[in-house]
Design a protein around this motif. Structure first.
Motif, PDB file in Angstrom:
ATOM      1  N   ILE B 478     -12.576 -13.652 -14.271  1.00 37.04           N
ATOM      2  CA  ILE B 478     -12.188 -12.249 -14.125  1.00 37.04           C
ATOM      3  C   ILE B 478     -11.553 -12.087 -12.752  1.00 37.04           C
ATOM      4  CG2 ILE B 478     -13.021  -9.853 -14.018  1.00 37.04           C
ATOM      5  CD1 ILE B 478     -15.437 -10.839 -15.713  1.00 37.04           C
ATOM      6  N   LEU B 479     -10.381 -11.481 -12.722  1.00 31.84           N
ATOM      7  CA  LEU B 479      -9.737 -11.172 -11.446  1.00 31.84           C
ATOM      8  C   LEU B 479      -9.805  -9.666 -11.252  1.00 31.84           C
ATOM      9  CD1 LEU B 479      -7.944 -11.653  -8.963  1.00 31.84           C
ATOM     10  CD2 LEU B 479      -5.959 -11.575 -10.485  1.00 31.84           C
ATOM     11  N   VAL B 480     -10.459  -9.231 -10.171  1.00 28.05           N
ATOM     12  CA  VAL B 480     -10.481  -7.811  -9.852  1.00 28.05           C
ATOM     13  C   VAL B 480      -9.514  -7.577  -8.691  1.00 28.05           C
ATOM     14  CG1 VAL B 480     -11.883  -5.831  -9.172  1.00 28.05           C
ATOM     15  CG2 VAL B 480     -12.874  -7.609 -10.626  1.00 28.05           C
ATOM     16  N   VAL B 481      -8.435  -6.864  -8.953  1.00 26.61           N
ATOM     17  CA  VAL B 481      -7.500  -6.510  -7.889  1.00 26.61           C
ATOM     18  C   VAL B 481      -8.002  -5.209  -7.273  1.00 26.61           C
ATOM     19  CG1 VAL B 481      -5.112  -6.002  -7.260  1.00 26.61           C
ATOM     20  CG2 VAL B 481      -5.587  -7.608  -9.121  1.00 26.61           C
ATOM     21  N   LEU B 482      -8.440  -5.296  -6.017  1.00 31.27           N
ATOM     22  CA  LEU B 482      -8.982  -4.121  -5.322  1.00 31.27           C
ATOM     23  C   LEU B 482      -7.783  -3.357  -4.753  1.00 31.27           C
ATOM     24  CD1 LEU B 482     -11.803  -6.109  -3.535  1.00 31.27           C
ATOM     25  CD2 LEU B 482     -12.119  -4.554  -5.466  1.00 31.27           C
ATOM     26  N   ASP B 483      -7.310  -2.397  -5.533  1.00 28.71           N
ATOM     27  CA  ASP B 483      -6.031  -1.750  -5.216  1.00 28.71           C
ATOM     28  C   ASP B 483      -6.272  -0.403  -4.540  1.00 28.71           C
ATOM     29  OD1 ASP B 483      -3.510  -0.732  -5.105  1.00 28.71           O
ATOM     30  OD2 ASP B 483      -3.258  -0.507  -7.277  1.00 28.71           O
ATOM     31  N   ASN B 484      -6.196  -0.398  -3.201  1.00 30.30           N
ATOM     32  CA  ASN B 484      -6.311   0.883  -2.490  1.00 30.30           C
ATOM     33  C   ASN B 484      -4.933   1.376  -2.040  1.00 30.30           C
ATOM     34  OD1 ASN B 484      -5.864  -0.934  -0.484  1.00 30.30           O
ATOM     35  ND2 ASN B 484      -7.718  -0.484   0.681  1.00 30.30           N
ATOM     36  N   SER B 485      -3.894   0.767  -2.596  1.00 30.06           N
ATOM     37  CA  SER B 485      -2.506   1.199  -2.411  1.00 30.06           C
ATOM     38  C   SER B 485      -2.042   1.186  -0.968  1.00 30.06           C
ATOM     39  CB  SER B 485      -2.304   2.605  -3.004  1.00 30.06           C
ATOM     40  OG  SER B 485      -2.782   2.631  -4.328  1.00 30.06           O
ATOM     41  N   THR B 486      -2.556   0.241  -0.187  1.00 24.17           N
ATOM     42  CA  THR B 486      -2.127   0.123   1.213  1.00 24.17           C
ATOM     43  C   THR B 486      -2.585  -1.227   1.757  1.00 24.17           C
ATOM     44  OG1 THR B 486      -2.257   1.141   3.423  1.00 24.17           O
ATOM     45  CG2 THR B 486      -4.257   1.188   2.114  1.00 24.17           C
ATOM     46  N   THR B 487      -2.014  -1.633   2.892  1.00 20.15           N
ATOM     47  CA  THR B 487      -2.508  -2.809   3.606  1.00 20.15           C
ATOM     48  C   THR B 487      -3.463  -2.268   4.660  1.00 20.15           C
ATOM     49  OG1 THR B 487      -0.255  -3.639   3.322  1.00 20.15           O
ATOM     50  CG2 THR B 487      -1.738  -4.973   4.661  1.00 20.15           C
ATOM     51  N   ALA B 488      -4.732  -2.130   4.283  1.00 17.15           N
ATOM     52  CA  ALA B 488      -5.648  -1.311   5.068  1.00 17.15           C
ATOM     53  C   ALA B 488      -6.095  -1.958   6.379  1.00 17.15           C
ATOM     54  CB  ALA B 488      -6.863  -0.943   4.222  1.00 17.15           C
ATOM     55  N   MET B 489      -6.533  -3.196   6.294  1.00 16.12           N
ATOM     56  CA  MET B 489      -7.161  -3.847   7.456  1.00 16.12           C
ATOM     57  C   MET B 489      -6.272  -3.834   8.694  1.00 16.12           C
ATOM     58  SD  MET B 489      -9.847  -6.273   8.237  1.00 16.12           S
ATOM     59  CE  MET B 489     -10.347  -4.699   8.827  1.00 16.12           C
ATOM     60  N   THR B 490      -4.960  -3.956   8.481  1.00 12.91           N
ATOM     61  CA  THR B 490      -4.052  -4.101   9.611  1.00 12.91           C
ATOM     62  C   THR B 490      -3.455  -2.776  10.054  1.00 12.91           C
ATOM     63  OG1 THR B 490      -2.406  -4.660   7.951  1.00 12.91           O
ATOM     64  CG2 THR B 490      -3.426  -6.487   9.135  1.00 12.91           C
ATOM     65  N   GLY B 491      -3.895  -1.662   9.459  1.00 14.01           N
ATOM     66  CA  GLY B 491      -3.405  -0.370   9.917  1.00 14.01           C
ATOM     67  C   GLY B 491      -2.584   0.390   8.896  1.00 14.01           C
ATOM     68  N   ASN B 492      -2.848   0.147   7.612  1.00 12.68           N
ATOM     69  CA  ASN B 492      -2.233   0.939   6.536  1.00 12.68           C
ATOM     70  C   ASN B 492      -0.708   0.858   6.471  1.00 12.68           C
ATOM     71  OD1 ASN B 492      -4.932   2.909   7.289  1.00 12.68           O
ATOM     72  ND2 ASN B 492      -4.639   2.224   5.187  1.00 12.68           N
ATOM     73  N   GLN B 493      -0.221  -0.387   6.476  1.00 12.76           N
ATOM     74  CA  GLN B 493       1.211  -0.569   6.223  1.00 12.76           C
ATOM     75  C   GLN B 493       1.458  -0.426   4.718  1.00 12.76           C
ATOM     76  OE1 GLN B 493      -0.737  -2.691   7.916  1.00 12.76           O
ATOM     77  NE2 GLN B 493       0.009  -2.560  10.005  1.00 12.76           N
ATOM     78  N   PRO B 494       2.713  -0.053   4.334  1.00 15.68           N
ATOM     79  CA  PRO B 494       2.989   0.079   2.900  1.00 15.68           C
ATOM     80  C   PRO B 494       2.944  -1.281   2.194  1.00 15.68           C
ATOM     81  CG  PRO B 494       5.014   0.295   4.188  1.00 15.68           C
ATOM     82  CD  PRO B 494       3.873   0.252   5.172  1.00 15.68           C
ATOM     83  N   THR B 495       2.751  -1.267   0.876  1.00 18.62           N
ATOM     84  CA  THR B 495       2.830  -2.499   0.073  1.00 18.62           C
ATOM     85  C   THR B 495       4.075  -2.390  -0.798  1.00 18.62           C
ATOM     86  OG1 THR B 495       1.730  -1.696  -1.916  1.00 18.62           O
ATOM     87  CG2 THR B 495       0.293  -2.396  -0.102  1.00 18.62           C
ATOM     88  N   PRO B 496       4.426  -3.466  -1.512  1.00 18.26           N
ATOM     89  CA  PRO B 496       5.596  -3.367  -2.405  1.00 18.26           C
ATOM     90  C   PRO B 496       5.407  -2.322  -3.511  1.00 18.26           C
ATOM     91  CG  PRO B 496       5.075  -5.652  -1.945  1.00 18.26           C
ATOM     92  CD  PRO B 496       3.946  -4.846  -1.388  1.00 18.26           C
ATOM     93  N   ALA B 497       4.187  -1.844  -3.717  1.00 23.17           N
ATOM     94  CA  ALA B 497       3.974  -0.805  -4.729  1.00 23.17           C
ATOM     95  C   ALA B 497       4.107   0.594  -4.146  1.00 23.17           C
ATOM     96  CB  ALA B 497       2.584  -0.965  -5.352  1.00 23.17           C
ATOM     97  N   SER B 498       4.303   0.693  -2.818  1.00 16.47           N
ATOM     98  CA  SER B 498       4.313   2.010  -2.169  1.00 16.47           C
ATOM     99  C   SER B 498       5.622   2.767  -2.365  1.00 16.47           C
ATOM    100  CB  SER B 498       4.070   1.871  -0.663  1.00 16.47           C
ATOM    101  OG  SER B 498       2.899   1.139  -0.411  1.00 16.47           O
ATOM    102  N   GLY B 499       6.704   2.033  -2.587  1.00 18.47           N
ATOM    103  CA  GLY B 499       7.996   2.701  -2.720  1.00 18.47           C
ATOM    104  C   GLY B 499       8.568   3.196  -1.406  1.00 18.47           C
TER     105      GLY B 499
END
Lengths: 194, 633
Positions: B478-499
């Protein structure tokens, strides 16, 4: 080298970086050379964290050596106790009486120390305790505890009030400038007559 | 005070060796600004006509790109400033710009360079046209990294020159040096800051920002840009010639702090260790009895410097982080003291007191006793109150108590505290390790329950390729993608899903579901970890799929609570309290570790800290006694 060194200690999320930024900006506006060192990343997720600020006519290293701090500004009691080894003999501690109990502390084996102030005094440090939580509550914003402690520190430093105000305005969101200056003043009042 | 005349104890002015590139130590408030090193590096890039800057976030390098984006936006500069999917792609994109004649840069943390090492090695051979700077930030300590590796060793391995600044201002100034060096010899140049440079603040005199003026030109030269092994041999020989010339390049020659000193002792330092050493030398008087050198280009070390050093001094102490790069090149073990013979510790950050003790021992002085570090443990980092990852981990643990838990790099690595992580290797490895464990147990005829957890940004970085591989290997987990819609640890940079790109402009957005489905994963469902019972049901469904069908993917989607830019919908706040049913068993504190649930020493029971509580109400499902309740219930 005539350098003043201030160590801020607390846990991630308490606003250590903001507190050190206000001090650094104030010293810079005074015309002093400033070096500071902060930690980002994993350190910001609620764990123990320190930040170093050093200023003077000439400063090279961004880090305070152990036994080299003039001031320790602790936003939390245990973090004040744990980092007192950074202080010079008879150094000054601005100690918030706030307690953040580590979840890993087993109350029976490793109880949270109840006598932080006494132990710091016994080690020869000059301790000034501040109930920053109560003051912040009174002001109506729980996020300003850090600035209350910077205010308490300010009485010991020879920087004019307008520089502190400028440094605060430059560092906090525009909407919270007034409340942060109020917090700063409340902290300063406690130590101003020393 | 408008101006301060700063004289070093020996009569040497500060500006001579810290910033002898034309900056005067004047405090004109309108041109001087307090910046952290990462912002200073960004400033150096925009001051020197960088046209393309790419990066993947990673502490301590994360703030470089946002600062470039800030100045780009403020001044409306014609620049391409982007977060890339990973460091390899960031490198290759910026390198292409350089081949086309533009000044470009790529920034990353040290382990990011491992990911980008493939193009890095080849780019050294092929060389550059426009100046190309590889910024690789190291983390001695380590404070927020998997390793203490020294990127300068990677530079040496790749045969690329590297500059090693001692403070933020020098980091900014070295950008100009690096571009000149890169263009003069047509090689990539590495800038290697460390945590204390990246996150060290100081005041810096701002220089004029030059808009990038060159336009891209690609002169066809397949023998170089698509070199086959035969041509690579020629390129390697030419790289060696470039390195010999760079080892005599005047602007990057080591600098002597105290010229005119007559002594047989030399202290050779680089990076922030030099900044510590300067102060220690002045305070202890060592400045009067040892020559103190700053090496600014640790590789290739200047040939004449090495010859003169070994001829003029009989006793040499080398202080550098984190590997003996200078020391190895000096290759004179009988005269040189450093990491290789135990005079400098071989692991950990070089703190001022460690350097002071080493310098004093070296000069025959005694060290003062140090205050004892108290044994009292501190507070470990933990997931924020209300973080949806906590709910996901709790659900995984509860549903599959005996599974193997592979995980990955990000905030959610803190799932370790919850006992929901067995392995963390490097970016993307949660998926390949899950696949590997499945295959390993299968050899013995058993099928273990395996749950991999990976963050959304890490999935895009290197998880997707591992997922494709797991599917074609017919692995089951089982793969659980923990999707909080941001790159949180490093300071909330956008991800490719952010648009959104690094400059805040709209760009096409990717969907994790589409990628998962494109990998031929049949079971791909999105769940809300705040709905704990529903999420547990979803995990059970996924489990039955893996029994005989293959990989099952569950996307645990809920916005990061500390992401100020997030516009994701949040649940309504629900206030909680601990009722009399609490028997003080400590289960909630040990198994859920929420900063808002505290142990009340007098009563021995749990208590909700209302100020810290986010009102997620997940803890209502946690207490075995059902003692944690919603207010009003």
């Amino acid at each position: 080298m005539d350098i003043k060194s201030v160590l801020f200690s607390g846990v991630g999320g308490q606003g250590i970086i903001l507190a050190s930024a206000i001090l650094a900006k104030c010293a810079f506006k005074k015309g002093l050379m400033v070096k500071e060192s902060e930690l980002h990343g994993m350190a910001q997720r609620g764990g123990s964290v320190v930040s170093h600020v050093r200023f003077g006519n000439e400063v090279f290293s961004p880090l305070i050596p152990k036994g080299g701090a003039d001031f320790l500004v602790a936003l939390e009691e245990l973090e004040g106790l744990r980092n007192s080894y950074y202080l010079k003999p008879s150094g000054i501690v601005i100690l918030s009486t706030k307690k953040i109990i580590p979840q890993t502390a087993d109350p029976s084996l490793n109880p949270y120390p109840e006598d932080a102030e006494k132990r710091l005094c016994a080690d020869g440090f000059q301790v000034r305790t501040i109930d920053s939580f109560a003051i912040a509550k009174e002001i109506g914003n729980l996020k300003v505890e850090n600035v209350i402690l910077v205010g308490a520190l300010s009485s010991y430093l020879d920087f004019p009030m307008e520089l502190w105000e400028q440094a605060i305005s430059d560092s906090v969101p525009p909407k919270t400038v007034q409340i942060n200056i109020e917090a700063f003043n409340k902290g300063r009042e406690i130590t101003v007559n020393i | 005070m408008s101006s301060v005349d700063i004289i070093f104890p020996t009569g040497l002015s500060y500006s001579f060796f810290i910033s002898n590139l034309g900056a005067k130590k004047d405090f004109f408030m309108n041109t001087r600004l307090l910046l952290i090193g990462n912002e200073a590096i960004a400033r150096g890039l925009v001051e020197n006509g960088c046209a393309m800057a790419l990066s993947y976030p990673g502490t301590p390098a994360s703030e470089i790109l946002p600062a470039v984006a800030k100045w780009r936006n403020e001044l409306n500069l014609c620049m391409h400033v982007r977060w890339a999917l990973n460091e390899k792609i960031a490198f290759e994109t910026a390198y292409a710009g350089s081949i086309a004649g533009l000044r470009t840069a790529v920034s990353m943390k040290q382990v990011g360079l491992n990911v980008a090492s493939d193009p890095f090695m080849s780019a050294a051979y092929m060389g550059v046209k426009g100046g190309f700077i590889v910024i690789s930030a190291d983390d001695p300590g380590p404070h927020s990294s998997q390793t203490e590796q020294d990127s300068r060793m990677m530079a040496m391995f790749a045969k690329v020159p590297v500059l090693d600044p001692c403070n933020a201002e020098q980091a900014r100034d070295f950008i100009a040096l690096a571009y000149e060096l890169s263009e003069a010899y047509e090689v990539p140049v590495m800038l290697r800051p460390t945590t204390r440079i990246c996150h060290g603040g100081q005041d810096i005199e701002l220089r004029e920002i030059k808009a990038p003026l060159r336009s891209a030109v690609l002169k066809r030269d397949p023998a170089r840009w698509a070199a086959t092994p035969k041509f690579r041999y020629a390129l390697h020989k030419s790289l060696n010639e470039k390195l010999s010339a760079i080892a005599a390049h005047a602007p990057t020659r080591p600098r002597l702090l105290n010229p005119g000193i007559k002594t047989s002792r030399a202290i050779v330092a680089s990076g922030v260790a030099f900044a510590h050493a300067v102060e220690i030398a002045a305070d202890s008087g060592i400045i009067e009895n040892a020559a103190v050198w700053q090496v600014i280009q640790p590789f290739p070390l200047h040939t004449d410097f090495m010859e003169n050093l070994l001829a003029e001094y009989t006793d040499i102490l080398v202080i550098e982080e984190s590997a003996p790069v200078i020391e190895m090149q000096l290759a004179a073990g009988h005269m040189v003291k450093g990491r290789m013979n135990g005079h400098i510790p071989q692991a950990g950050e070089l703190l001022p007191e460690i350097i002071e003790d080493a310098m004093k021992r070296f000069c025959g002085l005694s060290s003062k006793p140090r205050p004892q570090v108290p044994a009292t443990g501190g507070k470990r980092p933990c997931l924020c109150a209300g973080c949806s990852h906590r709910a996901s981990f709790f659900a995984i643990k509860k549903t599959f108590p005996d599974a193997i838990y592979t995980s990955d790099i990000g905030c959610y690595t803190l799932g370790l505290n919850l006992g929901a992580i067995d392995t963390v290797l490097c970016m993307g490895a949660s998926i390949s390790q899950a696949s590997g464990f499945y295959q390993a147990f299968k050899l013995g005829g058993t099928q273990k329950d395996i749950v991999a957890t990976i963050g959304d940004s890490t999935f895009f970085h290197s998880g997707a390729a591992a997922l494709m591989d797991a599917v074609v290997q017919d692995s089951r987990f089982i793969l659980v993608v923990l999707d909080n819609s941001t790159t949180a640890m490093t300071g909330n940079q956008p991800t490719p899903a952010s648009g959104l790109d690094a400059c805040g402009n709209a760009v096409p957005e990717l969907s994790i579901e589409d990628i998962v489905k494109g990998c031929k994963v049949e079971f791909c469902r999105v769940g809300d970890p705040y709905d704990l019972p529903g999420f547990i049901d979803l995990l059970k469904e996924a489990h039955s799929h893996t029994k005989d069908m293959g990989v099952a993917v569950v996307i645990a989607r809920y916005p990061c609570l500390v992401d100020k830019k997030s516009n994701g919908a949040l649940h309504e706040r629900i206030d909680m309290y601990v009722s009399d049913l609490c028997n003080g068993c400590g289960y909630c504190i040990k198994q859920f570790e929420c900063p808002a649930i505290e142990h009340d020493a007098p009563s021995g029971k749990a208590v909700i800290n209302a100020e810290a509580c986010s009102g997620c109400a997940i803890c209502a499902h946690v207490c075995p006694q059902g003692a944690i309740k919603k207010v009003g219930e």
